[in-house]
Design a protein around this motif. Structure first.
Motif, mmCIF file in Angstrom:
data_model
loop_
_atom_site.group_PDB
_atom_site.id
_atom_site.type_symbol
_atom_site.label_atom_id
_atom_site.label_comp_id
_atom_site.label_asym_id
_atom_site.label_seq_id
_atom_site.Cartn_x
_atom_site.Cartn_y
_atom_site.Cartn_z
ATOM 1 N N SER A 37 39.799 40.648 52.363
ATOM 2 C CA SER A 37 40.391 41.186 51.121
ATOM 3 C C SER A 37 41.915 41.058 51.143
ATOM 4 O O SER A 37 42.532 40.629 50.169
ATOM 5 C CB SER A 37 40.043 42.667 50.965
ATOM 6 N N SER A 109 36.272 36.849 45.038
ATOM 7 C CA SER A 109 37.644 37.382 45.029
ATOM 8 C C SER A 109 38.618 36.323 44.520
ATOM 9 O O SER A 109 39.533 36.627 43.753
ATOM 10 C CB SER A 109 38.068 37.806 46.440
ATOM 11 N N ARG A 140 33.490 40.704 33.271
ATOM 12 C CA ARG A 140 34.274 41.878 33.665
ATOM 13 C C ARG A 140 35.775 41.598 33.761
ATOM 14 O O ARG A 140 36.584 42.501 33.601
ATOM 15 C CB ARG A 140 33.730 42.435 34.990
ATOM 16 N N ALA A 182 37.397 46.497 42.780
ATOM 17 C CA ALA A 182 38.780 46.231 43.176
ATOM 18 C C ALA A 182 39.216 44.845 42.704
ATOM 19 O O ALA A 182 40.404 44.607 42.472
ATOM 20 C CB ALA A 182 38.912 46.327 44.690
ATOM 21 N N ARG A 208 39.113 49.984 46.815
ATOM 22 C CA ARG A 208 40.104 49.606 47.836
ATOM 23 C C ARG A 208 41.450 49.319 47.182
ATOM 24 O O ARG A 208 41.504 48.694 46.101
ATOM 25 C CB ARG A 208 39.600 48.424 48.669
ATOM 26 N N ILE A 328 29.949 49.225 49.756
ATOM 27 C CA ILE A 328 29.123 48.178 49.149
ATOM 28 C C ILE A 328 28.942 46.949 50.062
ATOM 29 O O ILE A 328 27.842 46.407 50.163
ATOM 30 C CB ILE A 328 29.655 47.800 47.740
ATOM 31 N N LYS A 356 26.029 40.260 44.098
ATOM 32 C CA LYS A 356 26.917 39.805 45.177
ATOM 33 C C LYS A 356 26.569 38.346 45.517
ATOM 34 O O LYS A 356 25.913 37.666 44.742
ATOM 35 C CB LYS A 356 26.774 40.731 46.387
#
Ligand code: S3P
Length: 443
Positions: A37, A109, A140, A182, A208, A328, A356
């Motif tokens: 991340s 990400s 989203r 996040a 996060r 998650i 996912k």
């Protein structure tokens, strides 16, 4: 979409089968790759900062390297050296129109967070990914970016490839996001960096906060009050020297492996222990896990510590509501732990697991059943009774890194010989050294 079977496969690398023999004892010390991340965020922010950023311990995983590849395609020079990379940032307005499409690989990400930056650029860019990424919802991020004035096209209105027609006139918004993500929060905040005025994001649950910390480190004017984070746009960021802490989500596999083994004492060095990620440690300790966080220090605004874990009896428990969002990424490996726990594991409010890298409720259930473990699934969760015994079997990562690694951990405690993990190469998405690290702590 595609022909990858019912779980969606990630076929980019050569298929690899790994055999896991049962273990009696685990001991020693390992280092984790840099946090996935945080690596994404540093790569993106470094690209739009002015001057050079030096990143130490950048993730070795394929996903953050997809982000680096994308920023290179946007005209950013990245130098890779011994243990560090240098990103030569070009400021908020310095990115160049890419010559071709941007490849996000397997990385949600990359596509979601980079979209925020691309929305504020005066050119069009198309981002695509592998088969798994091509099934993941982008609406989203499209909703807030469209409100800000970007135009975005996607397959069936939500799936990659997506084309972002950016604009220099992006409008600041106050966005209330319906999903606790996040990635969505970061996308809007990154877009806000190039708007005139204040952009804010209010999330339903706190997620996060690596983006907020990193933006502050790079010099952004950003503040969080409760569930709302606000960034003031138009201020240039400055290149920095930063260290990426070890990945706690990668550490999770070793924490669970050590807890489940009959004898274990393992140290994990330099792991990120940002409080927005450590629900995992609290959950394990709360259920009886002997996990200690030693020598906590701060680096680039992030907390880093060494973890010590010993074999422990785990009670099991329930994961629901905000805890589901906080855990998650760890739920696949916690499902493995849950099966051998005293009271079993119940997971609720986890419909996000279905979107996912694979449908993780389906892939966890499939592998557990192959190993002789009972599980009941629901639309948004599952229940696994406790005190069960794993039987060695052939399992599959289904192209999902966390599924492959979770079931390698199950193989360590399985009865009846070796467990075979198919498509084990998927681990390299976040943790290329996973199998060698696992071998290195067998005693
Ligand atoms: C991530 C956020 C989470 C997580 C993912 C990494 C991030 O996804 O599952 O592995 O780095 O922001 P969502 O934002 O979709 O919940």
């Amino acid at each position: 979409m595609g022909s990858g079977g019912r779980f969606g496969r990630y076929n980019k690398r050569l298929p690899m089968q790994v055999r896991i023999a049962p273990s009696k004892a685990l001991g020693g010390a390992i280092r984790l790759p840099g946090d996935k991340s945080i690596s994404h965020r540093y790569a993106i922010l470094a690209a739009i900062a002015e001057g050079t950023t030096t990143l130490k311990n950048f993730s070795s995983g394929a996903d953050p390297h997809s982000t680096l590849g994308c920023v290179q395609s946007l005209g950013i020079v990245v130098e890779t050296g011994e243990g560090e990379i240098k990103v030569h940032g070009r400021g908020l307005r310095g990115l160049q129109a890419p010559a071709g499409q941007l490849d996000a690989g397997n990385s949600g990400s990359t596509i979601r967070m980079l979209s925020g930056v691309l929305a504020g650029q005066p050119f069009a860019s198309t981002i695509f990914g592998d088969e798994s990424l091509s099934r993941r919802p982008m609406k989203r991020i499209m909703t807030p970016l469209t409100q800000m004035g970007a135009r975005i096209e996607a397959v069936d209105g939500t799936y990659p490839p997506i084309t972002i027609y950016g604009t220099r006139d992006l409008k600041a918004i106050a966005y209330e996001t319906p999903v606790a993500s996040a990635q969505v929060k970061s996308c809007v905040l990154f877009a806000g960096l190039s708007c005139a005025g204040e952009t804010s994001v209010t999330e339903p649950l706190k997620t996060r906060d690596h983006s907020e910390i990193a933006m502050r480190e790079f010099g952004a004017d950003i503040k969080t009050i409760g569930r709302t984070t606000t960034v003031v746009g138009g201020k240039e960021l400055e290149g920095r020297e930063l260290y990426v802490p070890g990945d706690l989500s990668g550490a999770a596999f070793f924490l669970v492996a050590a807890m489940m083994n009959p004898e274990a004492n393992v140290i994990l060095y330099d792991v990120g222990v940002n409080p927005s990620r450590t629900a995992l440690i609290d959950f394990l300790v709360g259920g009886g896990g002997q996990v200690k966080v030693l020598d906590v220090r701060s680096s680039g605004g992030e907390l880093v510590g060494d973890l010590q874990v010993r074999n422990s009896k785990f009670q099991g428990g329930e994961i629901s509501g905000g805890l589901t969002a906080a855990l998650i990424d760890e739920i696949p490996v916690l499902a493995v732990l849950g099966a051998t726990s005293e009271n079993g594991l119940t997971v609720r409010d986890a419909s996000e697991l279905r979107v996912k890298e694979t449908d993780r409720i389906a892939t966890v259930a499939e592998n557990l059943r192959r190993m002789g473990i009972e599980i009941e699934t629901a639309a948004d969760g599952f229940h696994i009774p406790g005190k069960q015994t794993f039987r060695a079997a052939e399992v599959d990562s289904f192209g999902d890194h966390r599924i492959g690694m979770a079931f390698a951990v199950a193989g360590l405690v399985a009865e009846g010989g070796e467990t075979v993990v198919n498509e084990a190469e998927a681990a390299s998405v976040s943790f290329p050294e996973f199998f060698s690290s696992l071998e290195s702590i067998r005693t």
